[in-house]
Write an enzyme that holds these catalytic residues in place. Structure first.
Site, mmCIF file in Angstrom:
data_model
loop_
_atom_site.group_PDB
_atom_site.id
_atom_site.type_symbol
_atom_site.label_atom_id
_atom_site.label_comp_id
_atom_site.label_asym_id
_atom_site.label_seq_id
_atom_site.Cartn_x
_atom_site.Cartn_y
_atom_site.Cartn_z
ATOM 1 N N ASP A 1 -7.728 -2.015 4.559
ATOM 2 C CA ASP A 1 -6.575 -2.914 4.708
ATOM 3 C C ASP A 1 -6.973 -4.389 4.693
ATOM 4 O O ASP A 1 -6.195 -5.237 5.120
ATOM 5 C CB ASP A 1 -5.798 -2.593 5.985
ATOM 6 C CG ASP A 1 -4.380 -3.158 5.967
ATOM 7 O OD1 ASP A 1 -3.776 -3.187 4.886
ATOM 8 O OD2 ASP A 1 -3.887 -3.587 7.030
ATOM 9 N N ASP B 1 -3.684 2.907 0.048
ATOM 10 C CA ASP B 1 -3.901 1.485 -0.271
ATOM 11 C C ASP B 1 -5.250 1.173 -0.899
ATOM 12 O O ASP B 1 -5.462 0.063 -1.380
ATOM 13 C CB ASP B 1 -3.766 0.596 0.981
ATOM 14 C CG ASP B 1 -2.343 0.430 1.448
ATOM 15 O OD1 ASP B 1 -1.443 0.989 0.817
ATOM 16 O OD2 ASP B 1 -2.137 -0.241 2.474
ATOM 17 N N ASP C 1 4.574 -0.140 12.124
ATOM 18 C CA ASP C 1 3.790 -0.670 11.015
ATOM 19 C C ASP C 1 2.869 -1.790 11.467
ATOM 20 O O ASP C 1 2.004 -2.215 10.714
ATOM 21 C CB ASP C 1 4.714 -1.209 9.923
ATOM 22 C CG ASP C 1 5.495 -0.106 9.232
ATOM 23 O OD1 ASP C 1 4.885 0.912 8.867
ATOM 24 O OD2 ASP C 1 6.717 -0.255 9.073
#
Length: 333
Positions: A117, A155, A309
């Site tokens: 991330d 991701d 989130d």
């Protein structure tokens, strides 16, 4: 582009407070068996956060809220593995064993690639490539020979394409993903889907397909879309089909856990209001392999509905933590 669970071990076991008090009442446990909507395929954790929340609200007399939350509690959700703390293999083993005993398929999400991330809400990951390889080998050994769906590293590929990870680190990441696919596929039973982001992120499907190829998608069972995002099922089908066309018809799965109302407009609460705990969102199609759409192998609830989130608004807990009132909103919108 969005935040994903980062809590240790099974990353979604914490149940936060926030329940209002009310006179106690009977608290029968909700059924642990899958609901009819999941086609009897996927495993439902009997002690998932939503299940525990249903019990708590029943005990507090919030019967209407408890009943609404069953729309989450009764459905199968993916289980995330996001760190290398001692015991992670035992937790994976218990999950796979319980699913096998129930005659169901567990959905497992490895999420520990180095530089995960890019230091965002879900930043972290393995300290180096060697640690990651050891970690993946352990998980693959646990699931070998068992029916399991693996949604690999949400991701990870899109962050190479948006140059959040670049240079030697990007090439190392693609190599690690390719090796991870090969490792999981070495044993029988695992169906592996390499994450490819969502329709609102990398819009050039040629670039996405090329990166997936470099990361070994042809050795996988397919790719995954919309993990922890809100894009509509229809948009994901169109986007996924375009990528699939460039990969010789490779199938894909879609995370429909929170896309019932589609995405929120940009500029909502917080700097990333369109993806970070946006208000007014709703549950999407229930998990199933009966999608009725060629190349779409399954709708899955990869992101557990009701988990934050990230702490992107004043009332939001950190990424990956259970947030009962947000879960209730998803279940009732």
């Amino acid at each position: 582009m969005r935040s994903l669970p980062v809590l240790g071990c099974l990353v979604t076991i914490a149940v936060l407070g926030g329940c209002t008090s009310a006179p106690p009442g009977p608290a029968p446990a909700p059924p642990a068996s899958p609901s009819p909507t999941d086609s009897g395929v996927f495993y439902v954790e009997p002690e998932a956060p939503a299940v525990k929340q249903v019990r708590a609200w029943q005990a507090q007399g919030r019967t209407a809220d408890a009943e609404a939350l069953r729309r989450i509690a009764d459905e199968p959700n993916a289980v995330w593995f996001a760190d290398g703390k001692p015991g992670y293999l035992d937790r994976a083993r218990r999950l796979i064993t319980a699913a096998g005993t129930a005659g169901r398929t567990a959905v497992l999400v490895p999420y520990w690639v180095p530089e995960r991330d890019c230091g965002g809400h879900s930043g972290g990951g393995a300290p180096d490539a060697a640690a990651y390889r050891t970690w993946i080998n352990g998980l693959a050994e646990v699931v070998s020979g068992r029916p399991v769906i693996v949604v690999l590293e949400p991701d990870a590929v899109p962050h190479v394409l948006d140059e959040c990870v670049s240079g030697p680190a990007a090439q190392e990441r693609l190599t690690l993903l390719r090796e991870a696919i090969e490792t999981f596929k070495r044993g029988s039973g695992a169906r592996v889907y390499l994450d490819a982001g969502n329709p609102g992120w990398i819009k050039d499907t040629d670039r996405v397909a090329a990166a997936l190829e470099e990361a070994g998608v042809h050795d996988a069972d397919g790719f995954s879309l919309n993990v922890a995002n809100f894009k509509t099922t229809e948009d994901n089908i169109a986007y996924g089909t375009a990528i699939s066309d460039r990969l010789g018809g490779k199938p894909f799965v879609i995370d429909t856990s929170r896309n019932g109302n589609g995405p929120a407009p940009d500029g909502g609460p917080g700097s990333d209001g369109h993806w970070c705990n946006p208000p007014g969102r709703a549950l999407g199609p229930a998990p199933t392999e009966d999608t009725g759409t060629p190349r779409v192998d399954a709708y899955l609830w990869v992101k557990r509905p009701g988990e934050s989130d990230g702490a992107c608004t004043p009332d939001a807990p950190p990424a990956g933590q259970w947030w009962p009132e947000y879960a209730l909103g998803l279940a009732t919108n």
